[in-house]
Write a protein that holds these residues in place. Structure first.
Motif, PDB file in Angstrom:
ATOM      1  N   TRP A  93      24.971  22.142   2.223  1.00  0.00           N
ATOM      2  CA  TRP A  93      24.195  21.760   1.097  1.00  0.00           C
ATOM      3  C   TRP A  93      24.490  20.313   1.042  1.00  0.00           C
ATOM      4  N   ALA A  94      23.485  19.756   0.285  1.00  0.00           N
ATOM      5  CA  ALA A  94      23.505  18.111   0.040  1.00  0.00           C
ATOM      6  C   ALA A  94      23.107  17.872  -1.454  1.00  0.00           C
ATOM      7  N   CYS A  95      23.663  17.066  -2.201  1.00  0.00           N
ATOM      8  CA  CYS A  95      23.302  16.751  -3.438  1.00  0.00           C
ATOM      9  C   CYS A  95      22.566  15.470  -3.616  1.00  0.00           C
ATOM     10  N   GLY A  96      21.478  15.024  -4.431  1.00  0.00           N
ATOM     11  CA  GLY A  96      20.904  13.919  -4.383  1.00  0.00           C
ATOM     12  C   GLY A  96      20.431  13.793  -5.815  1.00  0.00           C
ATOM     13  N   THR A  97      20.035  12.439  -6.184  1.00  0.00           N
ATOM     14  CA  THR A  97      19.644  12.081  -7.470  1.00  0.00           C
ATOM     15  C   THR A  97      18.339  11.164  -7.248  1.00  0.00           C
ATOM     16  N   ASP A  98      17.699  10.759  -8.328  1.00  0.00           N
ATOM     17  CA  ASP A  98      16.534   9.683  -8.144  1.00  0.00           C
ATOM     18  C   ASP A  98      16.919   8.526  -9.196  1.00  0.00           C
ATOM     19  N   PHE A  99      18.204   8.340  -9.381  1.00  0.00           N
ATOM     20  CA  PHE A  99      18.961   7.302 -10.533  1.00  0.00           C
ATOM     21  C   PHE A  99      18.588   5.931  -9.854  1.00  0.00           C
ATOM     22  N   GLU A 100      18.162   5.093 -10.636  1.00  0.00           N
ATOM     23  CA  GLU A 100      18.169   3.774 -10.018  1.00  0.00           C
ATOM     24  C   GLU A 100      19.323   2.913 -10.237  1.00  0.00           C
ATOM     25  N   GLN A 101      20.147   3.270 -11.068  1.00  0.00           N
ATOM     26  CA  GLN A 101      21.395   2.689 -11.267  1.00  0.00           C
ATOM     27  C   GLN A 101      22.641   3.628 -10.685  1.00  0.00           C
ATOM     28  N   ASP A 102      23.285   3.222  -9.789  1.00  0.00           N
ATOM     29  CA  ASP A 102      24.460   4.021  -9.200  1.00  0.00           C
ATOM     30  C   ASP A 102      25.774   4.468 -10.315  1.00  0.00           C
ATOM     31  N   LYS A 103      25.543   3.599 -11.295  1.00  0.00           N
ATOM     32  CA  LYS A 103      26.465   4.109 -12.461  1.00  0.00           C
ATOM     33  C   LYS A 103      26.519   5.413 -12.743  1.00  0.00           C
ATOM     34  N   TYR A 104      25.386   6.199 -12.688  1.00  0.00           N
ATOM     35  CA  TYR A 104      24.961   7.595 -13.192  1.00  0.00           C
ATOM     36  C   TYR A 104      25.068   8.487 -12.063  1.00  0.00           C
ATOM     37  N   LYS A 105      25.189   8.140 -10.855  1.00  0.00           N
ATOM     38  CA  LYS A 105      25.260   8.990  -9.693  1.00  0.00           C
ATOM     39  C   LYS A 105      26.775   9.732  -9.663  1.00  0.00           C
ATOM     40  N   PRO A 106      26.979  10.908  -9.779  1.00  0.00           N
ATOM     41  CA  PRO A 106      28.223  11.407  -9.560  1.00  0.00           C
ATOM     42  C   PRO A 106      29.000  11.267  -8.174  1.00  0.00           C
ATOM     43  N   SER A 107      29.945  11.440  -8.056  1.00  0.00           N
ATOM     44  CA  SER A 107      30.762  11.315  -6.772  1.00  0.00           C
ATOM     45  C   SER A 107      30.255  12.500  -6.083  1.00  0.00           C
ATOM     46  N   GLY A 108      29.909  12.367  -4.739  1.00  0.00           N
ATOM     47  CA  GLY A 108      29.342  13.460  -3.997  1.00  0.00           C
ATOM     48  C   GLY A 108      27.923  13.796  -4.123  1.00  0.00           C
ATOM     49  N   CYS A 109      27.318  12.870  -4.695  1.00  0.00           N
ATOM     50  CA  CYS A 109      25.868  13.091  -5.103  1.00  0.00           C
ATOM     51  C   CYS A 109      25.055  11.703  -4.609  1.00  0.00           C
ATOM     52  N   GLU A 110      25.375  10.917  -3.748  1.00  0.00           N
ATOM     53  CA  GLU A 110      24.750   9.740  -3.844  1.00  0.00           C
ATOM     54  C   GLU A 110      23.593   9.802  -2.639  1.00  0.00           C
ATOM     55  N   ASN A 111      23.097  10.958  -2.224  1.00  0.00           N
ATOM     56  CA  ASN A 111      21.847  11.067  -1.701  1.00  0.00           C
ATOM     57  C   ASN A 111      20.730  10.825  -2.378  1.00  0.00           C
ATOM     58  N   ALA A 112      19.568  10.762  -1.470  1.00  0.00           N
ATOM     59  CA  ALA A 112      18.205  10.456  -2.445  1.00  0.00           C
ATOM     60  C   ALA A 112      17.891  12.028  -2.725  1.00  0.00           C
ATOM     61  N   LEU A 113      16.914  12.343  -3.626  1.00  0.00           N
ATOM     62  CA  LEU A 113      16.391  13.181  -4.280  1.00  0.00           C
ATOM     63  C   LEU A 113      15.625  14.180  -3.033  1.00  0.00           C
ATOM     64  N   ALA A 114      16.211  15.430  -3.031  1.00  0.00           N
ATOM     65  CA  ALA A 114      15.506  16.296  -2.110  1.00  0.00           C
ATOM     66  C   ALA A 114      13.939  16.642  -2.387  1.00  0.00           C
ATOM     67  N   GLU A 115      13.276  16.448  -1.277  1.00  0.00           N
ATOM     68  CA  GLU A 115      11.721  16.947  -1.547  1.00  0.00           C
ATOM     69  C   GLU A 115      11.457  18.188  -1.012  1.00  0.00           C
ATOM     70  N   VAL A 116      10.599  19.018  -1.594  1.00  0.00           N
ATOM     71  CA  VAL A 116      10.078  20.369  -1.191  1.00  0.00           C
ATOM     72  C   VAL A 116       9.213  19.899  -0.098  1.00  0.00           C
ATOM     73  N   PRO A 117       9.148  20.559   1.095  1.00  0.00           N
ATOM     74  CA  PRO A 117       8.561  20.377   2.157  1.00  0.00           C
ATOM     75  C   PRO A 117       7.193  21.012   1.771  1.00  0.00           C
ATOM     76  N   GLU A 118       5.967  20.224   2.324  1.00  0.00           N
ATOM     77  CA  GLU A 118       4.535  20.794   2.072  1.00  0.00           C
ATOM     78  C   GLU A 118       4.528  22.184   2.965  1.00  0.00           C
ATOM     79  N   ASP A 119       3.843  23.078   2.311  1.00  0.00           N
ATOM     80  CA  ASP A 119       3.704  24.263   3.124  1.00  0.00           C
ATOM     81  C   ASP A 119       2.464  24.221   4.164  1.00  0.00           C
ATOM     82  N   PRO A 120       3.038  24.434   5.661  1.00  0.00           N
ATOM     83  CA  PRO A 120       2.018  24.111   6.584  1.00  0.00           C
ATOM     84  C   PRO A 120       0.634  25.101   6.459  1.00  0.00           C
TER      85      PRO A 120
END
Length: 159
Positions: free
Chosen positions: A129-156
């Motif tokens: 499991w990985a946590c991600g956000t789309d915050f532009e400012q790092d000050k709002y990103k919680p510890s352990g959630c520094e990744n980029a926002l996960a995207e739903v893959p397109e249905d083939p």
């Protein structure tokens, strides 16, 4: 008879008011940032708690629509997303096979600094499991959630 001073002068009162104003000008924005960060951490925990139910549904072969996540909702999430057993919740859950993505959109009672942003939990096919956000400012990103926002893959299957 010589009488002593019995109060404050106007200049002394003006100095005290100026000092209070300066302290308030510094403290209020800091407090608002603190509130926003605590709300992000709260949503991270609330949405992260659904990982166990998702793992159980995946192990039992239960589909996304039939999985009982036990989600009671959050007053910090918006109302535009809808994917938990037909209930409007501000949380979108997508899973297929061994992969899952939870996407939470901040709205409603969330701080204005984070409203409209998103936080996601994603599970890859190996079970991590990985946590991600789309915050532009790092000050709002919680510890352990520094990744980029996960995207739903397109249905083939889609053309």
């Amino acid at each position: 008879m010589n009488r002593g001073q019995k109060g404050f002068t106007l200049i002394e009162l003006m100095i005290v008011v100026a000092i209070i104003g300066i302290l308030a000008a510094i403290a209020i924005p800091q407090y608002q940032d603190y509130i926003a960060k605590s709300q992000v951490s709260r949503v991270m925990g609330e949405v992260g708690s659904l990982r166990t139910a998702t793992e159980m549904c995946m192990m039992n072969g239960t589909s996304e629509a039939d999985c009982d996540f036990g989600w009671s909702g959050s007053d910090l999430l918006g109302r535009e997303l809808n994917n938990i057993n037909g209930n409007t919740s501000g949380l979108d859950i997508t899973f297929n096979g061994t992969e899952a993505i939870f996407t939470a959109t901040f709205g409603n009672n969330a701080s204005a600094a984070i409203s409209g942003n998103q936080l996601s939990w994603s599970r890859n096919s190996s079970g991590s499991w990985a946590c991600g956000t789309d915050f532009e400012q790092d000050k709002y990103k919680p510890s352990g959630c520094e990744n980029a926002l996960a995207e739903v893959p397109e249905d083939p299957q889609d053309p």
